[in-house]
Design a protein around this motif. Structure first.
Motif, short mmCIF file in Angstrom:
data_model
loop_
_atom_site.label_atom_id
_atom_site.label_comp_id
_atom_site.label_asym_id
_atom_site.label_seq_id
_atom_site.Cartn_x
_atom_site.Cartn_y
_atom_site.Cartn_z
N SER A 114 -8.65 3.57 -9.79
CA SER A 114 -8.42 2.20 -9.33
C SER A 114 -7.36 2.15 -8.24
O SER A 114 -7.52 1.45 -7.23
CB SER A 114 -8.00 1.30 -10.51
N LEU A 115 -6.27 2.88 -8.44
CA LEU A 115 -5.21 2.93 -7.44
C LEU A 115 -5.71 3.53 -6.13
O LEU A 115 -5.45 3.01 -5.04
CB LEU A 115 -4.03 3.76 -7.96
N GLU A 116 -6.43 4.64 -6.25
CA GLU A 116 -6.95 5.30 -5.05
C GLU A 116 -7.90 4.40 -4.28
O GLU A 116 -7.79 4.27 -3.05
CB GLU A 116 -7.66 6.60 -5.44
N ASN A 117 -8.82 3.75 -4.98
CA ASN A 117 -9.76 2.85 -4.32
C ASN A 117 -9.04 1.69 -3.64
O ASN A 117 -9.41 1.27 -2.53
CB ASN A 117 -10.78 2.32 -5.32
N ASP A 118 -8.02 1.15 -4.30
CA ASP A 118 -7.27 0.04 -3.74
C ASP A 118 -6.54 0.46 -2.47
O ASP A 118 -6.51 -0.28 -1.47
CB ASP A 118 -6.26 -0.47 -4.78
N SER A 147 -8.52 0.76 5.13
CA SER A 147 -9.70 0.31 5.88
C SER A 147 -9.48 -1.07 6.47
O SER A 147 -9.83 -1.33 7.63
CB SER A 147 -10.93 0.29 4.97
N ARG A 148 -8.89 -1.98 5.70
CA ARG A 148 -8.64 -3.34 6.19
C ARG A 148 -7.69 -3.33 7.39
O ARG A 148 -7.90 -4.03 8.38
CB ARG A 148 -8.06 -4.21 5.07
N LEU A 149 -6.63 -2.54 7.28
CA LEU A 149 -5.62 -2.50 8.35
C LEU A 149 -6.18 -1.92 9.64
O LEU A 149 -5.70 -2.24 10.74
CB LEU A 149 -4.41 -1.70 7.89
N THR A 150 -7.19 -1.07 9.54
CA THR A 150 -7.75 -0.41 10.73
C THR A 150 -9.12 -0.97 11.11
O THR A 150 -9.82 -0.37 11.92
CB THR A 150 -7.86 1.11 10.49
N ASP A 151 -9.49 -2.10 10.52
CA ASP A 151 -10.76 -2.73 10.84
C ASP A 151 -10.82 -3.19 12.30
O ASP A 151 -9.77 -3.39 12.93
CB ASP A 151 -11.00 -3.95 9.93
N PRO A 152 -12.02 -3.39 12.85
CA PRO A 152 -12.15 -3.90 14.22
C PRO A 152 -11.71 -5.37 14.29
O PRO A 152 -11.38 -5.98 13.27
CB PRO A 152 -13.66 -3.77 14.49
N THR A 176 0.84 -1.21 0.00
CA THR A 176 0.00 0.00 0.00
C THR A 176 0.87 1.25 0.00
O THR A 176 0.57 2.23 -0.71
CB THR A 176 -0.93 0.01 1.23
N SER A 177 1.94 1.23 0.79
CA SER A 177 2.86 2.37 0.83
C SER A 177 3.51 2.59 -0.53
O SER A 177 3.67 3.74 -0.98
CB SER A 177 3.94 2.14 1.89
N LYS A 178 3.87 1.49 -1.21
CA LYS A 178 4.49 1.61 -2.52
C LYS A 178 3.49 2.10 -3.55
O LYS A 178 3.81 2.94 -4.41
CB LYS A 178 5.06 0.25 -2.95
N LYS A 179 2.26 1.60 -3.49
CA LYS A 179 1.23 2.07 -4.42
C LYS A 179 0.98 3.56 -4.24
O LYS A 179 0.74 4.28 -5.22
CB LYS A 179 -0.08 1.29 -4.19
N TRP A 180 1.01 4.02 -3.00
CA TRP A 180 0.79 5.45 -2.73
C TRP A 180 1.93 6.28 -3.32
O TRP A 180 1.70 7.38 -3.85
CB TRP A 180 0.67 5.68 -1.22
N GLU A 181 3.15 5.77 -3.26
CA GLU A 181 4.27 6.47 -3.88
C GLU A 181 4.08 6.57 -5.39
O GLU A 181 4.32 7.63 -5.99
CB GLU A 181 5.59 5.73 -3.57
N GLU A 182 3.67 5.47 -6.02
CA GLU A 182 3.45 5.48 -7.47
C GLU A 182 2.31 6.44 -7.83
O GLU A 182 2.39 7.16 -8.83
CB GLU A 182 3.11 4.07 -7.95
N TYR A 183 1.27 6.45 -7.02
CA TYR A 183 0.14 7.36 -7.22
C TYR A 183 0.63 8.81 -7.17
O TYR A 183 0.28 9.64 -8.02
CB TYR A 183 -0.92 7.10 -6.15
N GLN A 184 1.43 9.12 -6.16
CA GLN A 184 1.95 10.48 -6.02
C GLN A 184 2.81 10.86 -7.21
O GLN A 184 2.70 11.98 -7.73
CB GLN A 184 2.77 10.58 -4.72
N ASP A 185 3.68 9.94 -7.64
CA ASP A 185 4.57 10.23 -8.77
C ASP A 185 3.79 10.54 -10.04
O ASP A 185 4.18 11.41 -10.83
CB ASP A 185 5.50 9.04 -9.03
N SER A 231 -16.90 -0.79 -1.59
CA SER A 231 -17.36 -2.15 -1.32
C SER A 231 -18.84 -2.32 -1.65
O SER A 231 -19.29 -3.41 -2.00
CB SER A 231 -17.13 -2.50 0.15
N HIS A 232 -19.61 -1.24 -1.49
CA HIS A 232 -21.04 -1.29 -1.75
C HIS A 232 -21.47 0.00 -2.44
O HIS A 232 -20.74 0.99 -2.42
CB HIS A 232 -21.84 -1.41 -0.44
#
Length: 211
Positions: free
Chosen positions: A54-58, A64-69, A19-28, A119-120
């Motif tokens: 697609s990148l942003e949604n991913d 969200s998954r990492l911070t789920d209950p 996710t961190s790498k995808k965010w870097e690519e998104y920023q670039d 998701s919905h």
């Protein structure tokens, strides 16, 4: 760490790294500077618009998954909350729980976007107010959320493994920078060819066979 926590912790580690790498690519590609955005828009604006969404949604899904209950219904989640529940030292657990509670405020809009638009397609939300049917997440909200998640993850990793992960930007081959460089060269070449011919650039739509 134990088999159950070790397995979930490794899954979270992979999720956060990618996710961190995808965010870097998104920023670039989409936020670094106007020249790069110009290259993207001149090359294939529709395609890159799809890639951007697609990148942003991913990325939002991963946050969200990492911070789920601990659980979603009857199913367990491999999230930061689960890792915290396994920390025996009360002071450390309370400290990290406080940080994770604070993170919940940061990811509130991200989670709303995940639940109502990704998701919905939330029916009631869609018809309450058509102008507000799409939840908008700010760039700074994604940046802040990832920074806080990385910080909490490293504290958990330090507690269990006596080590930490460097999430700072690192060079990579075959990423967005190489793509932008090649696109820029292609645009310059195309412009030179068209000027030599004295014609405007020709738009070519390839058939499925040509692809």
């Amino acid at each position: 760490m134990g088999n159950e926590l070790g397995t979930s912790f490794f899954a979270m580690y992979q999720e956060l790294i990618w996710t961190s790498k995808k965010w870097e690519e998104y920023q670039d590609l989409f936020t670094t500077n106007s020249e790069r955005i110009k290259i993207v828009n001149q090359s294939a604006p529709l395609f890159f618009s799809i890639i951007k969404d697609s990148l942003e949604n991913d990325i939002l899904l991963s946050i969200s998954r990492l911070t789920d209950p601990l659980k979603s219904g009857k199913f367990k989640n491999a999230s930061l909350r689960r890792a915290l529940s396994e920390i025996s030292d009360e002071a450390t657990r309370e400290k990290l729980t406080s940080q994770l509670d604070s993170l919940e405020t940061t990811v509130k809009t991200i989670r709303e976007k995940r639940n109502k638009n990704i998701s919905h397609i939330d029916f009631d939300h869609l018809f309450q107010n058509r102008s507000d049917s799409i939840v908008v997440v700010k760039y700074t909200e994604i940046e802040d959320a990832l920074n806080q998640i990385q910080k909490i993850f490293n504290q958990i990793e330090q507690h269990f493994c006596k080590s930490s992960t460097v999430f700072e930007r690192f060079p990579s081959m075959g990423g967005s920078y190489e793509l932008l460089r090649l696109l820029d060269q292609g645009l310059q070449f195309d412009e030179a060819v068209q000027l030599q011919r004295g014609k405007s650039p020709i738009m070519i739509t390839p058939s499925k066979k040509e692809i």
